[in-house]
Design an enzyme around this catalytic site. Structure first.
Site, PDB file in Angstrom:
ATOM      1  N   SER A  38     -11.506  -2.581   1.085  1.00  0.00           N
ATOM      2  CA  SER A  38     -10.180  -2.358   1.675  1.00  0.00           C
ATOM      3  C   SER A  38     -10.127  -2.932   3.069  1.00  0.00           C
ATOM      4  CB  SER A  38      -9.897  -0.860   1.764  1.00  0.00           C
ATOM      5  OG  SER A  38      -9.478  -0.378   0.538  1.00  0.00           O
ATOM      6  N   ASP A  78       0.854  -1.195   0.000  1.00  0.00           N
ATOM      7  CA  ASP A  78       0.000   0.000   0.000  1.00  0.00           C
ATOM      8  C   ASP A  78       0.883   1.236   0.000  1.00  0.00           C
ATOM      9  OD1 ASP A  78      -3.276  -0.100   0.822  1.00  0.00           O
ATOM     10  OD2 ASP A  78      -2.249   1.852   0.712  1.00  0.00           O
ATOM     11  N   HIS A 137      -3.833   4.866   4.149  1.00  0.00           N
ATOM     12  CA  HIS A 137      -4.487   3.610   3.830  1.00  0.00           C
ATOM     13  C   HIS A 137      -3.749   2.386   4.358  1.00  0.00           C
ATOM     14  CE1 HIS A 137      -6.511   0.824   0.866  1.00  0.00           C
ATOM     15  NE2 HIS A 137      -7.513   1.555   1.280  1.00  0.00           N
TER      16      HIS A 137
END
Lengths: 86, 799
Positions: B271, B56, B97
């Site tokens: 996610s 990520d 994230h």
């Protein structure tokens, strides 16, 4: 040239013969060899600082001759792939 | 539906009570069926020794809830080309994230910080690769980081979901996937978990996302607390399983760690789901480290179940498995996963049966459906390719079409099961068609492969099109993956060591007895016959032997030049004598005279005997049928010297590798493969720099990301739970120095003055009349930071 693509100044190349061979060919066309790509044997990450970092098309120049070098099995200029987080 | 008793497990993490998706399933909870994570914990599985990494935009390695489990060997920064995956901080918090995903997997438990990760004892790392130009090379590099050390790669990103993109892994990344599958985890195969294709937009179909459509990735979708389809979810034939995630505004959310040492419930979509499944797979790997990448997929198929998930397309395929385009085989079940894992037998090898492409070019008429069929035997004529029982099915198509978004594609199996490979996409007006694009489905899992497969292509224009320009199916190829034998039947005893001694083949059976006396015979004898002649032409007619005699009267006596397997040559008596049971070659009769062993047994070089289980420090080498010593860092190993399952003193296990346990004040230096000293201010650290401390040395306090001898202005010293040193906490805003517990400012910044121990802006106001000041003071506005500019200085200064 593919419309909408963004071309970078990074290349992936496949050269047999080991790191030294790759270093030699990189230097020959003005690239820097950033080393093997993960665990992909004979695949190397080349970077060319004299090619613009991002471009809407693939710029040609002396660095382009690497594509024709008989000792280079395969070479691919890297294109930005848009990615979104899920 | 195991009813775990949540009261048994309670952590002091502040958001523990918000983690409904873990405690789901008990009577009082609104969500009816749980993922049974608590139950898996109660069986003792928390992800110990399993290594997970998040691909990520980075991971905040010194987040108080991640630092404990952070593993720098499972981390790398592809964007920065160094070993530090710390995200780039910016005012818009773009790179939050990765840290959010990481917390879901392995946030530490019971440390009074934020939440508890699904595998709260697993190693967690991060590969920073989204914070820069993402190219085929960057993805390939990321997927190829330390495949023998990292067990699970979790990715929650993919191509745009704008409803008109068709994109997937490039050439290098496909090779990286295959390399990881073949060689990763020392041959067991890396585990790739992928969030199924959403991205906050609608009108897409995730079969146009080449990552989730790969057979090498485990594609995970989401459902809401009430089992509804989240607004963002895309239907997909390659989705394997589902977890809870965020839903409508009135449904509860998922809580996880956030950038800047914070906590958040703003992590949404699929996610959330990929890291949850990565954590659950970590629990299963802890239960059985020898699971292959296909074993893990089979486990998910076997244990996931529809429960109360609402979808109008649930169907039962011919293998009796319930499956849907929204949720795959249903909601994951952590407890069932670990239970199955403990007794799991490796599935038979994967076979690939690729049919000859169907190359008859067919027009696709607007408003009609085109059917094209391929009949297959499942490559039964080729043992190495024979697919009797299906796993993944891939259809590669070459279609020319004026408006790609008008197409719908279905595949119907010989058993009649129907899977939608592509749905119409209103926003896709591309005229590129599909150029050897691969659609993948798991809907036929467990069905028989042989028979007629039908590809059905519908074309329903969503806008006016030139009727003369038709679509054209140029070519399609059917690729079947699966096993020749039924994977649910016991196949290999690879996992169970309970193999009995093999019964020798008839020619080897010899009964121990003394040889009989010889008879008379006058015709020419066999060359192996000795000087006493023979009673027939063959070697079993000899009266004595030149070299050795073998066999007995019951099975027949014969002369041989060399003794058969399982026997040694007794030079004195010139007889072949039987080795000790289990020995294939030996120099004597006793158990300690073996030179080689029969199949299934291994030579213990310590005492030259044949045993079925090697001693500690040794592993059974299948080729040499010998017990070979483990690597000196390993106390126990399997299959090879460096596949460790327990480590020697001073080393700790990560995956199947033993890495040095660096003492306090040192860290494991990757390049030098030794322990190197931390910065003098660190007690423990991840690197030599002073910003790489995990805990501070004695006499130091942690301030932001450093260890300092004394707190800087604007900070006060205070205790911190769970760490051996004090922390420097920030005084209130605009305060330069304060005393413990931080609410009493003693000196303000310039432009502020100290009034009743808080810093008030030096502005005075002209509307501080009696009424206004009374209102300010009676409502104690000056105590609220937001209202302090309301003439507080004037009102308070004037009593």
């Amino acid at each position: 040239v593919v419309s909408g693509h963004v071309y970078t100044n990074h290349w992936a190349v496949r050269i047999t013969g080991g790191q030294e061979q790759a270093d030699r060919i990189a230097a020959k066309y003005g690239y820097i060899n950033f080393g093997q790509i993960g665990s992909l044997e004979d695949h190397y990450h080349f970077h060319h600082s004299r090619v613009v970092r991002r471009a809407a098309y693939s710029l040609k120049g002396p660095h382009s001759f690497i594509h024709m070098d008989p000792e280079v099995d395969w070479a691919q200029q890297q294109v930005v792939k848009p990615r979104v987080k899920r | 539906n195991a009813q775990s008793d949540p009261s048994v497990i309670h952590f002091n993490d502040p958001k523990w009570s918000n983690m409904w998706y873990i405690q789901c399933g008990d009577k009082s909870s609104r969500c009816r069926s749980g993922m049974n994570i608590l139950a898996a914990w109660q069986r003792g599985y928390t992800g110990k020794n399993v290594v997970v990494t998040i691909l990520d935009d980075g991971i905040e390695k010194n987040h108080p809830d991640l630092a404990q489990n952070y593993d720098h060997l499972a981390s790398y920064d592809v964007n920065g080309n160094d070993h530090d995956p710390t995200p780039r901080y910016d005012s818009r918090n773009e790179n939050i994230h990765g840290t959010r995903c990481a917390g879901e997997v392995a946030a530490a438990a019971n440390n009074s910080h934020c939440i508890v990760g699904i595998a709260y004892n697993a190693h967690i790392g991060g590969i920073r690769m989204l914070d820069g130009d993402v190219t085929d090379l960057v993805e390939a590099k990321s997927l190829g980081v330390r495949p023998d050390y990292i067990d699970i790669y979790s990715a929650s990103w993919g191509p745009k979901d704008d409803g008109k993109t068709v994109d997937g892994p490039g050439l290098l990344t496909k090779q990286a996937f295959e390399q990881g599958i073949k060689k990763g985890r020392k041959g067991l195969g890396s585990i790739f978990v992928w969030a199924s294709g959403n991205g906050g937009r609608q009108g897409d179909h995730c079969s146009c996302d080449g990552y989730t459509s790969s057979i090498y990735t485990i594609s995970i979708s989401s459902t809401t607390e009430n089992g509804n389809k989240p607004w963002y979810l895309e239907i997909c034939s390659s989705t394997l399983a589902t977890t809870y995630s965020s839903g409508e505004f009135n449904e509860r959310k998922i809580v996880t760690t956030d950038l800047r040492h914070r906590c958040t419930d703003g992590h949404t979509g699929t996610s959330v789901s990929a890291p949850i499944v990565a954590g659950i797979i970590a629990l299963a790997l802890e239960a059985n480290l020898l699971l292959t990448w296909r074993d893990v997929q089979h486990l998910l198929v076997k244990t996931s179940r529809p429960v109360h998930l609402k979808a109008d397309d649930w169907k039962t395929n011919a293998a009796g498995l319930r499956v849907s385009h929204l949720y795959g085989f249903g909601l994951v079940d952590a407890e069932a996963m670990v239970l199955e894992a403990t007794k799991w037998r490796t599935v038979p090898p994967q076979h690939t049966c690729s049919q000859m492409p169907e190359r008859r070019s067919r027009y696709i008429h607007a408003g009609e459906r085109l059917n094209s069929s391929i009949t297959t035997s499942g490559c039964s004529e080729e043992p190495e390719q024979h697919v009797g029982y299906l796993e993944h099915v891939v259809v590669k198509v070459l279609i020319v079409h004026p408006r790609r978004g008008d197409l719908e594609i279905n595949l119907i199996s010989p058993s009649g099961t129907r899977s939608q490979l592509l749905n119409k996409r209103l926003f896709d007006s591309s005229n590129e068609g599909f150029r050897n694009w691969e659609f993948m489905t798991v809907h036929f899992w467990g069905e028989r492969a042989e028979g007629t497969w039908t590809l059905e292509i519908g074309d329903s224009p969503s806008k006016q099109r030139n009727p003369e320009v038709l679509g054209n199916l140029k070519e399609w190829t059917l690729i079947l993956y699966g096993t020749s034998q039924n994977p649910n039947q016991p196949y290999s005893a690879q996992h169970s060591r309970s193999r009995m001694l093999e019964i020798p083949a008839p020619e080897e059976i010899l009964v121990e007895s003394e040889l009989e006396e010889e008879d008379e015979y006058n015709s020419p004898c066999h060359s192996e016959c000795g000087d006493q002649g023979c009673d027939g032409p063959d070697t079993d007619h000899c009266l004595n032997c030149v070299h050795f005699s073998s066999g007995s009267l019951k099975s027949g006596r014969t002369c041989v030049s060399h003794c058969p397997l399982g026997h040694y040559e007794d030079i004195a008596s010139r007889r072949c004598r039987r080795c000790y049971k289990g020995c294939e070659g030996c120099v004597g009769r006793s158990a300690g005279n073996c030179l080689s062993c029969r199949r299934g047994l291994y030579l213990n070089t310590l005492n030259s005997s044949c045993i079925d289980t090697c001693p500690p420090d040794y592993f059974a080498d299948e080729n040499q049928r010998q017990c070979l010593r483990c690597h000196d860092t390993c106390m126990r190993c399997l299959w090879s010297a460096d596949r460790c399952t327990a480590c020697s003193r001073g080393y700790s296990l990560a995956g199947m590798t033993c890495v040095p346990e660096c003492t306090n004040g040192t860290f494991f230096h990757l390049e030098e493969m030794t322990c190197s000293p931390c910065h003098s201010s660190c007690r423990t650290c991840t690197g030599p720099g002073k910003e790489e401390c995990i805990q501070c040395a004695e006499g130091y306090l942690q301030q932001e990301w450093r260890c300092v001898p004394t707190c800087s202005p604007g900070y006060y010293s205070g205790e911190a739970a769970g760490v051996p040193h004090n922390m420097c906490y920030r005084c209130e805003e605009n305060c330069l120095s304060c005393s413990d517990p931080g609410t009493t400012c003693t000196r303000c910044k310039e432009g502020y003055s100290l009034v009743s121990r808080t810093c008030i802006v030096n502005a005075s106001c002209n509307n501080a009349d009696e009424v206004f000041c009374e209102m300010v003071k009676s409502n104690r506005l000056c105590g609220k930071r937001l209202y302090r500019q309301f003439c507080c200085r004037t009102c308070l200064m004037n009593g």
